[in-house]
Design an enzyme around this catalytic site. Structure first.
Site, PDB file in Angstrom:
ATOM      1  N   HIS A 171     -46.696  13.137   6.320  1.00 52.39           N
ATOM      2  CA  HIS A 171     -47.154  14.503   6.135  1.00 52.39           C
ATOM      3  C   HIS A 171     -46.869  15.253   7.426  1.00 52.39           C
ATOM      4  O   HIS A 171     -46.793  14.663   8.511  1.00 52.39           O
ATOM      5  CB  HIS A 171     -48.651  14.538   5.825  1.00 52.39           C
ATOM      6  CG  HIS A 171     -48.996  13.975   4.477  1.00 52.39           C
ATOM      7  ND1 HIS A 171     -48.499  14.502   3.307  1.00 52.39           N
ATOM      8  CD2 HIS A 171     -49.773  12.919   4.112  1.00 52.39           C
ATOM      9  CE1 HIS A 171     -48.966  13.812   2.275  1.00 52.39           C
ATOM     10  NE2 HIS A 171     -49.740  12.835   2.740  1.00 52.39           N
TER      11      HIS A 171
ATOM     12  N   CYS B  33     -43.369  17.869   5.189  1.00 51.57           N
ATOM     13  CA  CYS B  33     -43.590  19.309   5.029  1.00 51.57           C
ATOM     14  C   CYS B  33     -43.446  19.998   6.381  1.00 51.57           C
ATOM     15  O   CYS B  33     -43.708  19.415   7.429  1.00 51.57           O
ATOM     16  CB  CYS B  33     -44.985  19.579   4.470  1.00 51.57           C
ATOM     17  SG  CYS B  33     -45.202  19.045   2.758  1.00 51.57           S
TER      18      CYS B  33
END
Length: 242
Positions: free
Chosen positions: A89, A132
């Site tokens: 992430h 991301c």
């Protein structure tokens, strides 16, 4: 008026060792095992010595890169290429370790630059980042036909610190990156397909990855989404993996 001359097609020497490091946070990232399996298959086919580490903390991201660099510099045989895959992430410029702490991408990229890694000085360093880079979502735009394309003297005695690097992000700045719970991420799966099925300079292969991803429709929460990778290159020569 003189006739324009074609570009010289000097390529990196890939006859030495090829070394790859993959650092992947699997926690709350369903589908990443499919990506890891695909990457392992790709590295095997492309002749890389591959090391994979699961669930590094933020500090371990840094430590593993440092160990990768130290092991390369300790080798007595020549090294031709370093290939690093980072999956977690993230936000713009940062990755989240398994412990929830953040590590700066720039700190990781510093480890293998021409100043800090002698074995890879003037050698290609490829970074693949599946994470991301923000919260925005791309719904896509309608276009009328046409195609979407991606458009790189003598060797100096000294070279800049940050040349010979290729950074490939799974999405553009500010946007989220997508991953399927069972099939893995569109980015990693497409990249592996192209790198194992096609032959050509790496920047041309990445153009094909971008084309395929741009044509794909990804669905999240019942809505179609679009995503494309971002490629930043300071390579001085053509890089052939096959």
């Amino acid at each position: 008026m003189s006739k324009p001359q074609p570009l010289e097609e000097e390529a990196y020497d890939m006859s030495g060792a090829r070394l790859a490091l993959t650092l992947c946070v699997t926690k709350a990232r369903e589908g990443c095992e499919e990506d890891l399996a695909a990457l392992e298959r790709m590295f095997r086919q492309l002749g890389f010595e591959s090391t994979m580490k699961r669930d590094p903390t933020a500090q371990q991201f840094q430590e593993e890169l440092n160990k990768f660099q130290q092991a390369m510099d300790a080798r007595t045989d020549p090294v031709s290429c370093g290939f690093v895959v980072l999956m977690a992430h993230g936000l713009e410029g940062e990755l989240k370790g398994e412990d929830g702490q953040m590590v700066k991408l720039d700190d990781l990229f510093e480890v293998l630059n021409n100043k800090n890694c002698q074995a890879l000085r003037a050698k290609p360093k490829v970074y693949i980042v599946q994470a991301c880079r923000g919260e925005q979502r791309d719904l896509g735009e309608i276009v009328d036909g046409g195609e979407i394309r991606m458009i790189a003297e003598d060797s100096p005695q000294t070279i800049p610190t940050y040349t010979d690097a290729l950074h490939v992000y799974s999405t553009v700045e500010g946007y989220i990156s997508y991953r399927h719970d069972e099939n893995g991420s569109c980015f990693i799966q497409t990249l592996v397909d192209v790198f194992t099925e096609r032959v050509g300079p790496i920047l041309e292969l990445l153009t094909e990855v971008t084309r395929r991803m741009a044509e794909a429709e990804l669905f999240q929460e019942g809505k179609a989404r679009k995503v494309n990778p971002e490629i930043l290159s300071t390579l001085r020569k053509r890089l052939y993996l096959q």
